[in-house]
Motif scaffolding. Structure first.
Motif, mmCIF file in Angstrom:
data_model
loop_
_atom_site.group_PDB
_atom_site.id
_atom_site.type_symbol
_atom_site.label_atom_id
_atom_site.label_comp_id
_atom_site.label_asym_id
_atom_site.label_seq_id
_atom_site.Cartn_x
_atom_site.Cartn_y
_atom_site.Cartn_z
ATOM 1 N N THR A 173 -20.503 6.589 7.708
ATOM 2 C CA THR A 173 -20.086 7.995 7.717
ATOM 3 C C THR A 173 -20.901 8.649 8.820
ATOM 4 O OG1 THR A 173 -19.555 8.184 5.352
ATOM 5 C CG2 THR A 173 -19.949 10.219 6.528
ATOM 6 N N GLY A 174 -20.201 9.244 9.770
ATOM 7 C CA GLY A 174 -20.893 9.849 10.903
ATOM 8 C C GLY A 174 -19.946 10.687 11.724
ATOM 9 N N GLY A 175 -20.275 10.828 12.998
ATOM 10 C CA GLY A 175 -19.518 11.704 13.877
ATOM 11 C C GLY A 175 -18.056 11.336 14.022
ATOM 12 N N THR A 176 -17.744 10.035 13.936
ATOM 13 C CA THR A 176 -16.346 9.600 14.008
ATOM 14 C C THR A 176 -15.528 10.240 12.896
ATOM 15 O OG1 THR A 176 -16.970 7.481 14.988
ATOM 16 C CG2 THR A 176 -14.811 7.589 13.931
ATOM 17 N N HIS A 177 -16.116 10.293 11.715
ATOM 18 C CA HIS A 177 -15.426 10.884 10.564
ATOM 19 C C HIS A 177 -15.263 12.398 10.748
ATOM 20 C CE1 HIS A 177 -17.358 7.133 9.379
ATOM 21 N NE2 HIS A 177 -16.373 6.974 8.529
ATOM 22 N N PHE A 178 -16.259 13.031 11.381
ATOM 23 C CA PHE A 178 -16.152 14.453 11.691
ATOM 24 C C PHE A 178 -14.946 14.690 12.609
ATOM 25 C CE2 PHE A 178 -20.578 16.352 10.826
ATOM 26 C CZ PHE A 178 -20.865 15.413 9.873
ATOM 27 N N SER A 179 -14.829 13.838 13.628
ATOM 28 C CA SER A 179 -13.741 13.994 14.608
ATOM 29 C C SER A 179 -12.376 13.766 13.972
ATOM 30 C CB SER A 179 -13.944 13.028 15.775
ATOM 31 O OG SER A 179 -15.157 13.321 16.446
ATOM 32 N N LEU A 180 -12.294 12.813 13.051
ATOM 33 C CA LEU A 180 -11.029 12.552 12.366
ATOM 34 C C LEU A 180 -10.589 13.768 11.544
ATOM 35 C CD1 LEU A 180 -11.648 8.876 11.183
ATOM 36 C CD2 LEU A 180 -9.940 9.634 12.864
ATOM 37 N N VAL A 181 -11.543 14.425 10.896
ATOM 38 C CA VAL A 181 -11.234 15.624 10.109
ATOM 39 C C VAL A 181 -10.762 16.750 11.026
ATOM 40 C CG1 VAL A 181 -12.245 17.461 8.697
ATOM 41 C CG2 VAL A 181 -12.761 15.074 8.175
ATOM 42 N N ILE A 182 -11.458 16.918 12.172
ATOM 43 C CA ILE A 182 -11.062 17.955 13.135
ATOM 44 C C ILE A 182 -9.668 17.667 13.681
ATOM 45 C CG2 ILE A 182 -11.601 18.966 15.395
ATOM 46 C CD1 ILE A 182 -14.592 18.336 14.732
ATOM 47 N N ALA A 183 -9.406 16.398 14.007
ATOM 48 C CA ALA A 183 -8.088 16.019 14.529
ATOM 49 C C ALA A 183 -6.982 16.377 13.538
ATOM 50 C CB ALA A 183 -8.060 14.522 14.840
ATOM 51 N N GLU A 205 -17.050 27.913 13.872
ATOM 52 C CA GLU A 205 -15.745 27.830 13.187
ATOM 53 C C GLU A 205 -15.523 26.452 12.573
ATOM 54 O OE1 GLU A 205 -11.993 26.656 15.689
ATOM 55 O OE2 GLU A 205 -13.003 28.250 16.777
ATOM 56 N N LEU A 206 -16.212 25.422 13.103
ATOM 57 C CA LEU A 206 -16.014 24.068 12.596
ATOM 58 C C LEU A 206 -16.775 23.792 11.301
ATOM 59 C CD1 LEU A 206 -16.093 21.880 15.845
ATOM 60 C CD2 LEU A 206 -14.135 22.301 14.342
ATOM 61 N N ILE A 207 -17.836 24.536 11.072
ATOM 62 C CA ILE A 207 -18.669 24.271 9.890
ATOM 63 C C ILE A 207 -17.860 24.285 8.584
ATOM 64 C CG2 ILE A 207 -20.449 25.330 8.419
ATOM 65 C CD1 ILE A 207 -21.665 23.504 10.416
ATOM 66 N N PRO A 208 -17.011 25.300 8.323
ATOM 67 C CA PRO A 208 -16.224 25.260 7.080
ATOM 68 C C PRO A 208 -15.263 24.059 7.025
ATOM 69 C CG PRO A 208 -16.179 27.457 8.061
ATOM 70 C CD PRO A 208 -16.780 26.549 9.087
ATOM 71 N N VAL A 209 -14.716 23.681 8.177
ATOM 72 C CA VAL A 209 -13.788 22.540 8.240
ATOM 73 C C VAL A 209 -14.530 21.237 7.924
ATOM 74 C CG1 VAL A 209 -12.237 21.237 9.757
ATOM 75 C CG2 VAL A 209 -12.348 23.730 9.949
ATOM 76 N N LEU A 210 -15.741 21.136 8.438
ATOM 77 C CA LEU A 210 -16.513 19.890 8.307
ATOM 78 C C LEU A 210 -17.403 19.835 7.072
ATOM 79 C CD1 LEU A 210 -17.557 19.427 12.048
ATOM 80 C CD2 LEU A 210 -15.815 18.144 10.795
ATOM 81 N N ARG A 211 -17.460 20.930 6.339
ATOM 82 C CA ARG A 211 -18.356 20.988 5.182
ATOM 83 C C ARG A 211 -18.174 19.810 4.206
ATOM 84 N NH1 ARG A 211 -21.609 24.777 2.685
ATOM 85 N NH2 ARG A 211 -21.047 26.333 4.251
ATOM 86 N N PRO A 212 -16.942 19.400 3.863
ATOM 87 C CA PRO A 212 -16.793 18.268 2.936
ATOM 88 C C PRO A 212 -17.424 16.972 3.459
ATOM 89 C CG PRO A 212 -14.729 19.467 3.125
ATOM 90 C CD PRO A 212 -15.628 20.011 4.181
ATOM 91 N N VAL A 213 -17.326 16.725 4.788
ATOM 92 C CA VAL A 213 -17.923 15.503 5.347
ATOM 93 C C VAL A 213 -19.438 15.615 5.360
ATOM 94 C CG1 VAL A 213 -17.701 13.797 7.176
ATOM 95 C CG2 VAL A 213 -15.941 15.523 6.902
ATOM 96 N N ILE A 214 -19.943 16.803 5.698
ATOM 97 C CA ILE A 214 -21.399 17.010 5.694
ATOM 98 C C ILE A 214 -21.937 16.849 4.274
ATOM 99 C CG2 ILE A 214 -23.274 18.615 6.219
ATOM 100 C CD1 ILE A 214 -21.373 19.945 8.269
ATOM 101 N N GLU A 215 -21.163 17.327 3.294
ATOM 102 C CA GLU A 215 -21.585 17.170 1.895
ATOM 103 C C GLU A 215 -21.572 15.701 1.481
ATOM 104 O OE1 GLU A 215 -19.063 19.849 -0.265
ATOM 105 O OE2 GLU A 215 -20.331 21.601 0.203
#
Length: 280
Positions: A173-183, A205-215
Motif C-alpha cells: 500500500t503506497g503511492g501507487t494506490h493513491f494514484s489509482l484512487v485519484i484516477a 483538495e486531494l486529502i478528502p479523496v485520499l483519506r480512506p487510503v491514508i487511513e
C-alpha cells in the motif's frame, strides 16, 4: 502534527544540500565518491557523496521497473541506473565506482540478488545492501520510535529501541494506490493521476479523496506498532510529500507523527551514507 522537529534540523540541512547539488553539482575533486541507489516504485534516485560524506551530485527519474517493492523490469532498471550513472559521471568528470542499495524490509531473501545484479549491471561495485528504514535512520538518527517509509508500492515500518532496529515489516500500500484512487475519482489515466498528485497546489483538495487510503496506511502502522511501546512516528518516502498526510496518520494512530521537509530524499541519502569502499 508538526512537520519540522528540532531532531530534523540536521536531516533537513542534508536534504537541502542534496537538492542544491541535483541542480548544480559540486565539481571539486574527491579521493572517492559514494553513491546511494534507491530503486523505488515511482522513482529511481542516485545520491552521490564525497569522501567526507557530503552531497556533491544527484539525479532521479520516474520509472515503472519496481512493483510492490520487487523488481519487475530487470533490464529497464539496469538501463535507467546506467544512464543516471553516466549523466552524473559527465557532470562530475569522474567515474563512479562504489555504490550501496536498499530494499523494503523483509524482502532480502526474495529480491536482494536482483537488486545486487542491477547495481552491478549498471557498472557499480556494490559495497552495502540494507533495508530502507535502516538506511533512512542514518539520516534521521532516531533512537526510539517507528520509521514509516511510504513509497510508491509499499509501506515499510522499522521500530527502533535505543538506536537499534528491533522489528521490521513491509506491506503493499503506497503511492501507487493513491494514484489509482485519484484516477478513479477524477476520471484520469494513471499517468495523469500521478502528475496531478505530484503538484503541491492540488494537495488540499486531494486529502478528502485520499483519506480512506491514508487511513488504511494508518491501520497498517497501528497493527505493527501495537505490541511495542512506540511513542512517536517518523515519516519518510516520496508518498509522504503529500501535504497533511502526517495529520491524518497522527489522528488515526493517536501518536505524534513527524516528517522532514522533503521525505523523498531521506532514504537515498541514508543509503549513500552506508556506502564504503569494501566490496561485498
Amino acid at each position: 502534527m508538526q512537520t519540522v522537529n528540532s531532531a530534523f534540523q540536521e536531516c533537513d540541512q542534508l536534504v537541502r544540500d542534496f537538492e542544491k547539488v541535483i541542480a548544480k553539482p559540486l565539481i571539486k575533486k574527491s579521493n572517492v565518491y559514494y553513491t546511494g541507489i534507491d530503486l523505488g516504485t515511482a522513482y529511481i534516485v542516485l545520491a552521490v557523496l564525497n569522501e567526507n560524506y557530503q552531497p556533491v551530485a544527484g539525479a532521479y527519474r520516474f520509472a515503472n521497473v519496481v512493483k510492490d517493492g520487487m523488481i519487475v523490469d530487470y533490464i529497464g532498471a539496469i538501463r535507467i541506473v546506467k544512464e543516471l550513472k553516466q549523466e552524473l559521471e559527465e557532470k562530475l568528470g569522474t567515474e563512479l565506482i562504489f555504490a550501496s542499495a536498499a530494499l523494503p524490509p523483509g524482502t532480502f531473501t526474495l529480491d536482494s540478488g536482483a537488486i545486487k545484479h542491477v547495481v552491478q549491471g549498471a557498472g557499480f561495485e556494490i559495497t552495502k545492501l540494507l533495508d530502507e528504514p535502516t538506511a533512512a535512520n542514518a539520516v534521521l538518527k532516531i533512537k526510539n520510535g517507528a520509521i514509516v517509509d511510504i513509497g510508491g508500492g509499499t509501506t515499510g515500518i522499522a521500530i527502533l529501541k535505543d538506536g537499534e532496529v528491533i522489528y521490521v515489516a513491509d506491506e503493499p500500500t503506497g503511492g501507487t494506490h493513491f494514484s489509482l484512487v485519484i484516477a478513479g475519482a477524477y476520471k484520469l489515466s494513471f499517468d495523469e493521476a500521478e502528475q496531478y498528485k505530484r503538484n503541491p497546489q492540488n494537495h488540499r483538495e486531494l486529502i478528502p479523496v485520499l483519506r480512506p487510503v491514508i487511513e488504511k496506511v494508518s491501520s497498517i502502522i497501528n497493527r505493527h506498532v501495537q505490541e511495542y511501546s512506540v511513542k512517536e512516528i517518523y515519516l519518510v518516502g516520496g508518498t509522504c510529500c503529500l501535504a497533511g498526510i502526517e495529520t491524518i496518520i497522527a489522528k488515526q494512530t493517536k501518536l505524534p507523527t513527524y516528517k522532514p521537509q522533503n521525505p523523498m530524499f531521506v532514504t537515498p541519502l541514508g543509503i549513500a551514507l552506508n556506502c564504503t569502499q569494501e566490496i561485498q
